[in-house]
Design a protein around this motif. Structure first.
Motif: not given
Length: 119
Positions: A23-25, A45-55, A72-75, A77-81
Motif C-alpha cells: 500500500x502506498x500512502x 534485485x530483479x523484476x517479478x511483475x508490474x502493473x500500470x494504471x490501466x492494468x 486496487x486503484x482506489x486504495x 494498493x497492489x497485490x501479488x498472488x
C-alpha cells in the motif's frame, strides 16, 4: 511524504501459496505503475511483475502462470498472488511504486518482506 509498505511474506512449503500486499500512502496525485521485485542472497534485485494504471501487466518468465499481480486503484494498493511456489522463489520481495507528486514523478520502494520456500 510518501510511504510504501509491504505485508504478507512468510514461510511456505514448495507448492504452496502466499499473497503479498503493498500500500502506498501520502500526498499522492496519482500512481502510474506499481510492481514487485525480489532479491535473493548473492543476487541482484530483479523484476517479478508490474502493473500500470490501466492494468497492463508484465511478468518475468520464471513466474508466468504461477504469480498474478493485481491492483486496487482506489486504495493505492497492489497485490501479488503467488501459487505453486518453488524453492528458487525464496527472496526478499520489494514493492515499487512510480508516483506523481506535486514536484514531479518519483520511484518509491518499500522496506521488503521475506518469502521463504522450504520443506
Amino acid at each position: 511524504q510518501v510511504h510504501v509498505v509491504e505485508s504478507g511474506g512468510g514461510w511456505v512449503q514448495p507448492g504452496g501459496s502466499l499473497r503479498l500486499s503493498c500500500a502506498a500512502s501520502g500526498s499522492i496525485f496519482s500512481i502510474y505503475a506499481m510492481g514487485w521485485y525480489r532479491q535473493a542472497p548473492g543476487k541482484q534485485r530483479e523484476l517479478v511483475a508490474d502493473i500500470t494504471d490501466i492494468d497492463n501487466t508484465n511478468y518475468d518468465d520464471s513466474v508466468k502462470g504461477r504469480f498474478t499481480i493485481s491492483r486496487a486503484n482506489a486504495k493505492n494498493t497492489v497485490y501479488l498472488q503467488m501459487n505453486s511456489l518453488k524453492l528458487e522463489d525464496t527472496a526478499v520481495y520489494y514493492c515499487n511504486a512510480l508516483i506523481k507528486l506535486s514536484a514531479g514523478e518519483y520511484n518509491f520502494w518499500g522496506q521488503g518482506t521475506q518469502v521463504t520456500v522450504s520443506s
